[in-house]
Design a protein around this motif. Structure first.
Motif, PDB file in Angstrom:
ATOM      1  N   ILE A   1       0.998  -1.189  -0.104  1.00 27.69           N
ATOM      2  CA  ILE A   1      -0.117  -0.124  -0.049  1.00 27.69           C
ATOM      3  C   ILE A   1       1.097   1.103  -0.029  1.00 27.69           C
ATOM      4  N   ASN A   2       1.833   1.149   0.825  1.00 24.37           N
ATOM      5  CA  ASN A   2       2.784   2.434   0.914  1.00 24.37           C
ATOM      6  C   ASN A   2       3.590   2.795  -0.339  1.00 24.37           C
ATOM      7  N   LYS A   3       4.171   1.450  -0.857  1.00 21.67           N
ATOM      8  CA  LYS A   3       5.092   1.831  -2.041  1.00 21.67           C
ATOM      9  C   LYS A   3       4.470   1.793  -3.452  1.00 21.67           C
ATOM     10  N   THR A   4       3.261   1.093  -3.329  1.00 14.01           N
ATOM     11  CA  THR A   4       2.749   0.963  -4.734  1.00 14.01           C
ATOM     12  C   THR A   4       1.329   1.738  -4.782  1.00 14.01           C
ATOM     13  N   ILE A   5       0.345   1.550  -4.014  1.00 10.38           N
ATOM     14  CA  ILE A   5      -0.947   1.943  -4.215  1.00 10.38           C
ATOM     15  C   ILE A   5      -1.030   3.484  -3.794  1.00 10.38           C
ATOM     16  N   ALA A   6      -0.268   3.736  -2.743  1.00 11.88           N
ATOM     17  CA  ALA A   6      -0.426   5.321  -2.358  1.00 11.88           C
ATOM     18  C   ALA A   6       0.139   6.240  -3.373  1.00 11.88           C
ATOM     19  N   PRO A   7       1.364   5.946  -4.007  1.00 18.91           N
ATOM     20  CA  PRO A   7       1.787   6.832  -4.729  1.00 18.91           C
ATOM     21  C   PRO A   7       1.144   6.774  -6.249  1.00 18.91           C
TER      22      PRO A   7
END
Length: 335
Positions: A63-69
């Motif tokens: 979530i932090n490295k793929t979805i959020a950006p």
């Protein structure tokens, strides 16, 4: 920034914090105990040295490295990405629109009215959710005769406690342990040779994948493992007439948008279900009101008291406009 709260089964799960310009929105993801091979897969750590392999660090990292950006750059269709994000986005959209969450969901479903569901109380557990071997995994009651949700909830709670007292008096205290979904864990041996309990069935949940039933029977046959909230399987089952109701678990399809598609595709009833690994997030209550579905399968008492309380608040907020599914629980407005 996802965190790791714990479900009612004390297992870690994912919680998503979504920040807009001036508001923080939070959504927690539930987790099921018995899962089907065709449902959306949970992204677990499988590290046996931490939470016996049930950690969710990899999901948090994703979530932090793929979805959020991707969300920030608007390059991702968030509604179909991951459940925690879609729930948080749905909450944010309701605030942006200036309406309660259940009314925003009703707008998404093109529903002009909010209908409170009949709660299916899980009163006796067995098999994978308890320590006994009764033929049926769950025995549930539907208080359809209440004049509103509040009265029906009271009926269900009182029946649950009285049933437990009857079992305790007849078979002893050891027969009233509680299963992992809130129902009484009655030892199968307690019933053998000591009389039978009589149940009137109005709803039957399909117990196994690939097992077929006739949906033309006089009861509602709910597709659980036959469908696992999968749109392709739904089309197949509908053609075979294997059931006449779909069990909707948002975590199985991992999207609010796809959950709505399931309701629209279903040509019969829809039953929304909690998961055995629930959190304190009350999104399921908002979804039930907005989708205007006939009934919901919720665990008894403490495990989902927050969701029950939220449904009571929704009914109170609606006042004279509040409607209760009652005896029409087999039919939903969403389809």
């Amino acid at each position: 920034m996802p965190e790791r709260p714990h479900s009612v089964e004390a297992d870690p799960t994912v919680e998503v914090d979504l920040c807009t310009s001036n508001v923080l929105f939070r959504a927690a993801v539930s987790s099921g105990t018995s899962t089907g091979v065709c449902e959306a897969l949970e992204f677990g750590d499988n590290d046996k040295t931490c939470y016996m392999g049930k950690g969710v660090s990899r999901a948090v990292e994703h979530i932090n490295k793929t979805i959020a950006p991707a969300l920030i750059s608007k390059k991702l269709s968030v509604a179909n990405a991951i459940l925690g994000v879609t729930l948080a986005v749905c909450k944010a959209a309701a605030v942006e629109k200036g309406v309660p969450l259940y009314l925003h969901i009703a707008d998404l479903a093109d529903n002009s009215e909010v209908i409170l569901p009949v709660a299916a109380f899980n009163v006796i557990n067995s098999n994978s959710h308890a320590g006994n071997t009764l033929a049926m995994q769950k025995f549930m009651i539907l208080p359809v005769h209440g004049k509103n949700f509040r009265e029906a909830l009271s009926i269900g709670v009182e029946l649950y406690h009285n049933l437990k007292n009857v079992i305790k008096k007849k078979y002893g205290k050891d027969a009233t342990n509680v299963g992992d979904e809130g129902g009484v864990d009655v030892a199968a041996s307690e019933f053998s040779g000591q009389g039978n309990m009589t149940w009137t069935s109005s709803c039957l949940m399909t117990p196994a994948a690939r097992q077929r039933f006739t949906a033309s029977a006089g009861i509602q046959v709910v597709g659980n493992d036959l469908i696992v909230t999968n749109l392709k399987l739904m089309s197949k089952v509908m053609g075979e007439k294997s059931c006449n109701c779909v069990l909707l678990k948002v975590n199985q399809i991992s999207s609010v948008t796809k959950s709505l598609q399931v309701c629209k595709l279903a040509q019969w009833g829809v039953m929304v279900s909690h998961c055995s690994g629930e959190t304190e997030d009350t999104f399921i209550a908002e979804l039930l009101g907005g989708f205007a579905l006939g009934k919901t399968r919720l665990v008894s008492l403490a495990d989902l008291s927050a969701s029950y309380n939220q449904l009571l608040r929704i009914e109170e907020e609606l006042g004279s406009k509040a409607k209760f599914a009652g005896r029409n629980f087999r039919h939903s407005v969403a389809n």
